[in-house]
Write a protein that holds these residues in place. Structure first.
Motif, PDB file in Angstrom:
ATOM      1  N   HIS B 349       0.829  -1.215   0.000  1.00  0.00           N
ATOM      2  CA  HIS B 349       0.000   0.000   0.000  1.00  0.00           C
ATOM      3  C   HIS B 349       0.860   1.261   0.000  1.00  0.00           C
ATOM      4  CE1 HIS B 349      -3.871  -1.928   0.292  1.00  0.00           C
ATOM      5  NE2 HIS B 349      -3.441  -2.699   1.280  1.00  0.00           N
ATOM      6  N   MET B 350       1.931   1.226   0.793  1.00  0.00           N
ATOM      7  CA  MET B 350       2.794   2.399   0.900  1.00  0.00           C
ATOM      8  C   MET B 350       3.361   2.787  -0.463  1.00  0.00           C
ATOM      9  SD  MET B 350       6.132   3.459   0.861  1.00  0.00           S
ATOM     10  CE  MET B 350       6.983   1.889   0.907  1.00  0.00           C
ATOM     11  N   LEU B 351       3.983   1.829  -1.153  1.00  0.00           N
ATOM     12  CA  LEU B 351       4.639   2.173  -2.412  1.00  0.00           C
ATOM     13  C   LEU B 351       3.623   2.632  -3.454  1.00  0.00           C
ATOM     14  CD1 LEU B 351       7.663   2.136  -3.346  1.00  0.00           C
ATOM     15  CD2 LEU B 351       7.038   0.188  -4.772  1.00  0.00           C
ATOM     16  N   THR B 352       2.447   1.980  -3.432  1.00  0.00           N
ATOM     17  CA  THR B 352       1.395   2.354  -4.378  1.00  0.00           C
ATOM     18  C   THR B 352       0.990   3.814  -4.175  1.00  0.00           C
ATOM     19  OG1 THR B 352       0.609   0.071  -4.330  1.00  0.00           O
ATOM     20  CG2 THR B 352      -0.913   1.719  -5.192  1.00  0.00           C
ATOM     21  N   ARG B 353       0.845   4.230  -2.919  1.00  0.00           N
ATOM     22  CA  ARG B 353       0.378   5.588  -2.638  1.00  0.00           C
ATOM     23  C   ARG B 353       1.488   6.634  -2.716  1.00  0.00           C
ATOM     24  NH1 ARG B 353      -4.911   5.511  -0.472  1.00  0.00           N
ATOM     25  NH2 ARG B 353      -4.722   7.770  -0.493  1.00  0.00           N
ATOM     26  N   VAL B 354       2.710   6.241  -2.346  1.00  0.00           N
ATOM     27  CA  VAL B 354       3.781   7.241  -2.262  1.00  0.00           C
ATOM     28  C   VAL B 354       4.495   7.439  -3.601  1.00  0.00           C
ATOM     29  CG1 VAL B 354       5.993   7.782  -1.149  1.00  0.00           C
ATOM     30  CG2 VAL B 354       4.111   6.889   0.209  1.00  0.00           C
ATOM     31  N   GLU B 355       4.635   6.353  -4.360  1.00  0.00           N
ATOM     32  CA  GLU B 355       5.371   6.455  -5.626  1.00  0.00           C
ATOM     33  C   GLU B 355       4.509   6.161  -6.855  1.00  0.00           C
ATOM     34  OE1 GLU B 355       8.343   7.564  -6.190  1.00  0.00           O
ATOM     35  OE2 GLU B 355       9.226   7.616  -4.180  1.00  0.00           O
ATOM     36  N   GLY B 356       3.255   5.758  -6.646  1.00  0.00           N
ATOM     37  CA  GLY B 356       2.432   5.396  -7.802  1.00  0.00           C
ATOM     38  C   GLY B 356       2.934   4.141  -8.503  1.00  0.00           C
ATOM     39  N   ILE B 357       3.569   3.286  -7.755  1.00  0.00           N
ATOM     40  CA  ILE B 357       4.065   2.007  -8.308  1.00  0.00           C
ATOM     41  C   ILE B 357       3.504   0.886  -7.443  1.00  0.00           C
ATOM     42  CG2 ILE B 357       6.100   0.565  -8.702  1.00  0.00           C
ATOM     43  CD1 ILE B 357       7.718   3.151  -9.062  1.00  0.00           C
ATOM     44  N   MET B 358       2.743  -0.006  -8.094  1.00  0.00           N
ATOM     45  CA  MET B 358       2.128  -1.099  -7.347  1.00  0.00           C
ATOM     46  C   MET B 358       3.009  -2.345  -7.444  1.00  0.00           C
ATOM     47  SD  MET B 358      -1.747  -2.478  -7.846  1.00  0.00           S
ATOM     48  CE  MET B 358      -2.435  -0.840  -7.643  1.00  0.00           C
ATOM     49  N   PRO B 359       3.666  -2.713  -6.345  1.00  0.00           N
ATOM     50  CA  PRO B 359       4.591  -3.853  -6.412  1.00  0.00           C
ATOM     51  C   PRO B 359       3.870  -5.187  -6.245  1.00  0.00           C
ATOM     52  CG  PRO B 359       4.632  -2.915  -4.212  1.00  0.00           C
ATOM     53  CD  PRO B 359       3.618  -2.111  -4.992  1.00  0.00           C
ATOM     54  N   ALA B 360       4.412  -6.238  -6.814  1.00  0.00           N
ATOM     55  CA  ALA B 360       3.911  -7.591  -6.534  1.00  0.00           C
ATOM     56  C   ALA B 360       4.059  -7.844  -5.040  1.00  0.00           C
ATOM     57  CB  ALA B 360       4.711  -8.624  -7.316  1.00  0.00           C
ATOM     58  N   LEU B 361       3.217  -8.711  -4.479  1.00  0.00           N
ATOM     59  CA  LEU B 361       3.328  -9.020  -3.048  1.00  0.00           C
ATOM     60  C   LEU B 361       4.687  -9.649  -2.728  1.00  0.00           C
ATOM     61  CD1 LEU B 361      -0.249 -10.271  -2.123  1.00  0.00           C
ATOM     62  CD2 LEU B 361       0.909  -8.185  -1.313  1.00  0.00           C
ATOM     63  N   GLU B 362       5.262 -10.381  -3.696  1.00  0.00           N
ATOM     64  CA  GLU B 362       6.604 -10.939  -3.492  1.00  0.00           C
ATOM     65  C   GLU B 362       7.590  -9.787  -3.266  1.00  0.00           C
ATOM     66  OE1 GLU B 362       4.538 -11.821  -5.925  1.00  0.00           O
ATOM     67  OE2 GLU B 362       4.130 -13.926  -5.434  1.00  0.00           O
ATOM     68  N   SER B 363       7.613  -8.863  -4.232  1.00  0.00           N
ATOM     69  CA  SER B 363       8.550  -7.730  -4.163  1.00  0.00           C
ATOM     70  C   SER B 363       8.271  -6.851  -2.950  1.00  0.00           C
ATOM     71  CB  SER B 363       8.432  -6.882  -5.430  1.00  0.00           C
ATOM     72  OG  SER B 363       8.240  -7.688  -6.570  1.00  0.00           O
ATOM     73  N   SER B 364       7.023  -6.840  -2.492  1.00  0.00           N
ATOM     74  CA  SER B 364       6.663  -6.019  -1.333  1.00  0.00           C
ATOM     75  C   SER B 364       7.446  -6.429  -0.086  1.00  0.00           C
ATOM     76  CB  SER B 364       5.161  -6.135  -1.043  1.00  0.00           C
ATOM     77  OG  SER B 364       4.427  -5.680  -2.160  1.00  0.00           O
ATOM     78  N   HIS B 365       7.862  -7.703  -0.027  1.00  0.00           N
ATOM     79  CA  HIS B 365       8.700  -8.141   1.097  1.00  0.00           C
ATOM     80  C   HIS B 365      10.038  -7.400   1.073  1.00  0.00           C
ATOM     81  CE1 HIS B 365       5.744 -11.378   1.107  1.00  0.00           C
ATOM     82  NE2 HIS B 365       6.184 -11.762   2.299  1.00  0.00           N
ATOM     83  N   ALA B 366      10.596  -7.219  -0.131  1.00  0.00           N
ATOM     84  CA  ALA B 366      11.869  -6.497  -0.261  1.00  0.00           C
ATOM     85  C   ALA B 366      11.668  -5.021   0.089  1.00  0.00           C
ATOM     86  CB  ALA B 366      12.419  -6.649  -1.677  1.00  0.00           C
ATOM     87  N   ILE B 367      10.549  -4.459  -0.370  1.00  0.00           N
ATOM     88  CA  ILE B 367      10.254  -3.049  -0.070  1.00  0.00           C
ATOM     89  C   ILE B 367      10.184  -2.851   1.448  1.00  0.00           C
ATOM     90  CG2 ILE B 367       8.523  -1.202  -0.353  1.00  0.00           C
ATOM     91  CD1 ILE B 367       9.799  -1.952  -3.010  1.00  0.00           C
ATOM     92  N   ALA B 368       9.485  -3.761   2.113  1.00  0.00           N
ATOM     93  CA  ALA B 368       9.311  -3.638   3.563  1.00  0.00           C
ATOM     94  C   ALA B 368      10.663  -3.648   4.285  1.00  0.00           C
ATOM     95  CB  ALA B 368       8.433  -4.781   4.082  1.00  0.00           C
ATOM     96  N   TYR B 369      11.532  -4.572   3.901  1.00  0.00           N
ATOM     97  CA  TYR B 369      12.813  -4.644   4.617  1.00  0.00           C
ATOM     98  C   TYR B 369      13.747  -3.508   4.216  1.00  0.00           C
ATOM     99  CZ  TYR B 369      16.592  -6.448   7.368  1.00  0.00           C
ATOM    100  OH  TYR B 369      17.563  -6.562   8.321  1.00  0.00           O
TER     101      TYR B 369
END
Lengths: 273, 406
Positions: B349-369
């Motif tokens: 949700h964060m990346l989608t709202r802050v950068e307008g980029i919707m990451p795959a849930l897999e990649s979202s793990h990398a974003i979180a860390y």
């Protein structure tokens, strides 16, 4: 001499072919396995092959996959399988018992611990489906230490120049896979088999048993013309599973297993007309 | 001295038998041994073949759309208040993820071997879609094995594969997810070995797959290295990528392994938390074992039975991991950590709202860390995160979790 070598020697003297039925240990129930093993011997089995249940049986067709799943659901794993062999040995010190399984449960137990326990229980030989000679050195050393035969597979896709590499690591007998496919597949061509067995025989003194896709007395008899041993797996496992599902008790399953093995025994013992 | 682009340091690992230290190898039934040897010989020959390289480069440029951008996520970086965070945009590849880098390469191998049929396993469906796509383009028959549980949670990708002309074969054995799909693909391969090429989607499986999948994915790290030097004047200080089987991660990491100044973080699926037992984090909480043709870290019980896994993302829901990651973990060159379902979802949700980029849930793990890593660094430092896939395929999962019907 190992029990397996003794068994094949004796059969060779009387001109007979070894009948090697396969069951997954713990299928259909944990209590059934030892009783079934004794019954198979009574009906003419020469060597008992016991599948060690594994969560990911990559080489198995649907029939044996389900047997692995049932056995695991029954709480049967490598420790319990070794106990079953020990219990079988209480009454039967003659019939060789062969375990067939996958590398991970062995590796997890540790090759040294496994070898000691298996020898203590009375296991005679081991087939590890996913451990080709290239990866088997560590296990081989341990099995040799305790006098357990290590049996390797030769597939229809094994190139001729690879055969000596396999036979050099093998003891007990050679397991020749009859077809390209998984256990229980329906595409067995017994006509192609003779040449292949002869080709392997040129490289080894060891007996050659054939398995995969042998489902009845007719196919078993055809295979027995060239091989020293015949493995019957999926057909027997299915037979037992059906009887168990229908009758719901061990006696029905024993009757069904006994009848199939007796039929196949008769088939392979019949003189070639 | 770290400023020239080193080529992928091939030859160091794996060794000639496919071992990464004690990991890797060829733990398969005898029927597959000759096919693996044949593939290895051909691959070694082609990897120095100019015409093969030219075809591969052309496909990557004009079909996949490479190079993928290295995008500075300025607004997110500002919010975090630490390092400058850059996203390697693998989500912009044709078919929407890094998977296609590998399928393009393996499909070329299949063509050189004269195989008429392709099989693949898939979890989230991204590798299945990438394989079906290449099969369509080359006019090859394509069968994709997929666990029935994954089919249920990735309906969009299942339909995409069908539109592309592939047959999706449901797998209902075992745990009915990615590992069982891989078992079934192996069984099919044994049966149809004369006509069929198996395109494995991750850097696992028997040798030579972990090596060749890595090599095909290394385009990610080679580009990121050059882009970082061009855009920031330096190598990044840290790399972050999610790890299921680990192909996007090894693709990013491998070209940086000799750059000692670059910290490397692989993020596994923490599921409901490592302590809950419901996760897919073998490097963090598993032990060495043998599955799917290689020795690696596994999630297994006390009897050596492979355990069921859990992750919000189907693509990370796998009990094993590529053997090179196991080797990197033991050597200490890379650090493996976890992000939970909840942290991944928050990052989505964060990346989608802050950068307008919707990451795959897999990649979202990398974003979180990456957020944790970046927050502990200075504003002069640089973190590169592999945005390995786009999130469109996960919209249903996310909506369901919010109780919304779409």
């Amino acid at each position: 001499m190992s029990r397996i070598a003794g068994c094949f020697n004796q059969l060779a003297r009387s001109g007979r072919t070894a009948l090697i039925p396969y069951l997954v240990a713990g299928d259909p129930s944990p209590e059934s396995s030892v009783v079934l093993m004794h019954r198979l011997v009574e009906e003419g089995a020469d060597i008992i092959e016991l599948g060690v249940p594994f969560s990911d049986p990559m080489a198995e067709g649907p029939v044996i996959q389900l047997a692995h799943e049932r056995a695991l659901a029954n709480g049967v794993s490598l420790h319990q399988v070794l106990e079953m062999v020990g219990e079988f040995r209480d009454k039967d010190q003659q019939t060789p018992v062969l375990l067939m399984g996958y590398a991970n449960p062995l590796e997890h137990m540790g090759y040294t611990v496994f070898a000691d326990k298996a020898a203590g229980a009375g296991v005679d030989a081991l087939i590890t489906v996913d451990l080709p000679p290239e990866e088997a050195a560590g296990l081989n050393t341990e099995l040799q230490r305790v006098g357990i035969d290590n049996i390797f597979l030769i597939a229809p896709t094994t190139p001729a120049q690879r055969i000596p590499l396999i036979t050099a690591s093998a003891s007990g007998f050679i397991y020749c896979i009859s077809l390209k496919g998984v256990t229980g597949a329906g595409n067995l061509n017994t006509n192609d088999l003779g040449g292949r067995v002869e080709q392997i025989r040129a490289h080894t003194e060891l007996p050659i048993a054939v398995g995969f896709g042998i489902k009845d007395a007719t196919t078993a008899a055809a295979v027995a013309r060239t091989a020293s041993g015949v493995v019957v797996g999926s057909a027997l496992v299915q037979n037992v599973a059906d009887a168990w599902a229908k009758g719901g008790d061990l006696d029905t399953a024993l009757e069904a297993a006994g009848k199939l093995v007796a039929d196949i025994r008769q088939g392979i013992d019949k003189p070639i007309s | 001295m770290n400023n020239e682009v080193t080529l992928n340091p091939q030859g160091r690992v794996p060794d000639a038998e496919g071992h990464f230290g004690i990991y890797g190898g060829k733990f398969v039934g005898e029927t597959l041994m000759s096919a693996l040897a044949e593939l290895e010989v051909l691959y070694r020959k082609l990897s120095s073949d100019r015409e093969f390289q030219r075809e591969l480069d052309e496909d990557l440029a004009n079909y996949v759309g490479r190079p993928s951008p290295l995008y500075e996520a300025k607004r997110w970086s500002e919010k975090v208040g630490g390092a400058r965070i850059f996203l390697k945009r693998e989500d912009l590849n044709h078919t929407g993820a890094h998977k296609v880098n590998n399928t393009v390469g393996q499909a070329l191998l299949a063509r050189y071997m004269g195989k008429s049929r392709i099989i693949a396993e898939t979890g989230a469906g991204q590798h299945g879609v990438a394989t079906a796509t290449i099969a369509a383009r080359l006019g090859l028959e394509c069968h994709v094995f997929m666990g029935v549980d994954d089919i249920a949670r990735q309906t969009l990708n299942v339909y995409r594969m069908k539109l592309l002309g592939a047959e999706v074969i449901p797998v209902s054995s075992g745990s009915r997810t990615l590992k069982d799909a891989m078992n079934e693909a192996m069984r099919d391969w044994v049966t149809n070995i004369d006509t069929t090429f198996y395109i494995i989607g991750t850097c696992a499986g028997p040798h030579p797959y972990p090596m060749l999948v890595r090599d095909f994915q290394c385009v990610i790290g080679r580009e990121a290295r050059a882009q970082s030097l061009a855009q920031t004047g330096n190598l990044p200080n840290a790399l972050v990528a999610c790890v299921g089987g680990g192909s996007n991660a090894i693709g990013l990491f491998h070209p940086f392994l000799d750059d000692a100044s670059v910290a490397i973080y692989g993020v596994e699926a923490g599921g409901h938390g490592v302590d809950s037992g419901e996760h897919a984090a073998p490097l963090t909480a598993g032990s060495p074992g043998i599955l799917h043709g290689n020795r690696t870290y596994l999630m297994q019980d006390e009897n050596g039975q492979v355990m069921p896994t859990h992750s919000i993302s189907a693509g990370l829901d796998y009990p094993g991991v590529g053997p090179e990651h196991a080797w990197l973990k033991d050597s200490g060159r890379a650090k493996y950590v976890v992000a939970s379902d909840e942290e991944a979802l928050r990052a989505f949700h964060m990346l989608t709202r802050v950068e307008g980029i919707m990451p795959a849930l897999e990649s979202s793990h990398a974003i979180a860390y990456a957020e944790k890593v970046a927050s502990e660094m200075t504003t002069e430092q640089v973190v590169v995160v592999n945005l390995s896939g786009r999130g469109d395929k996960d919209i249903h999962t996310v909506a369901n979790l919010q109780g919304i019907k779409v």
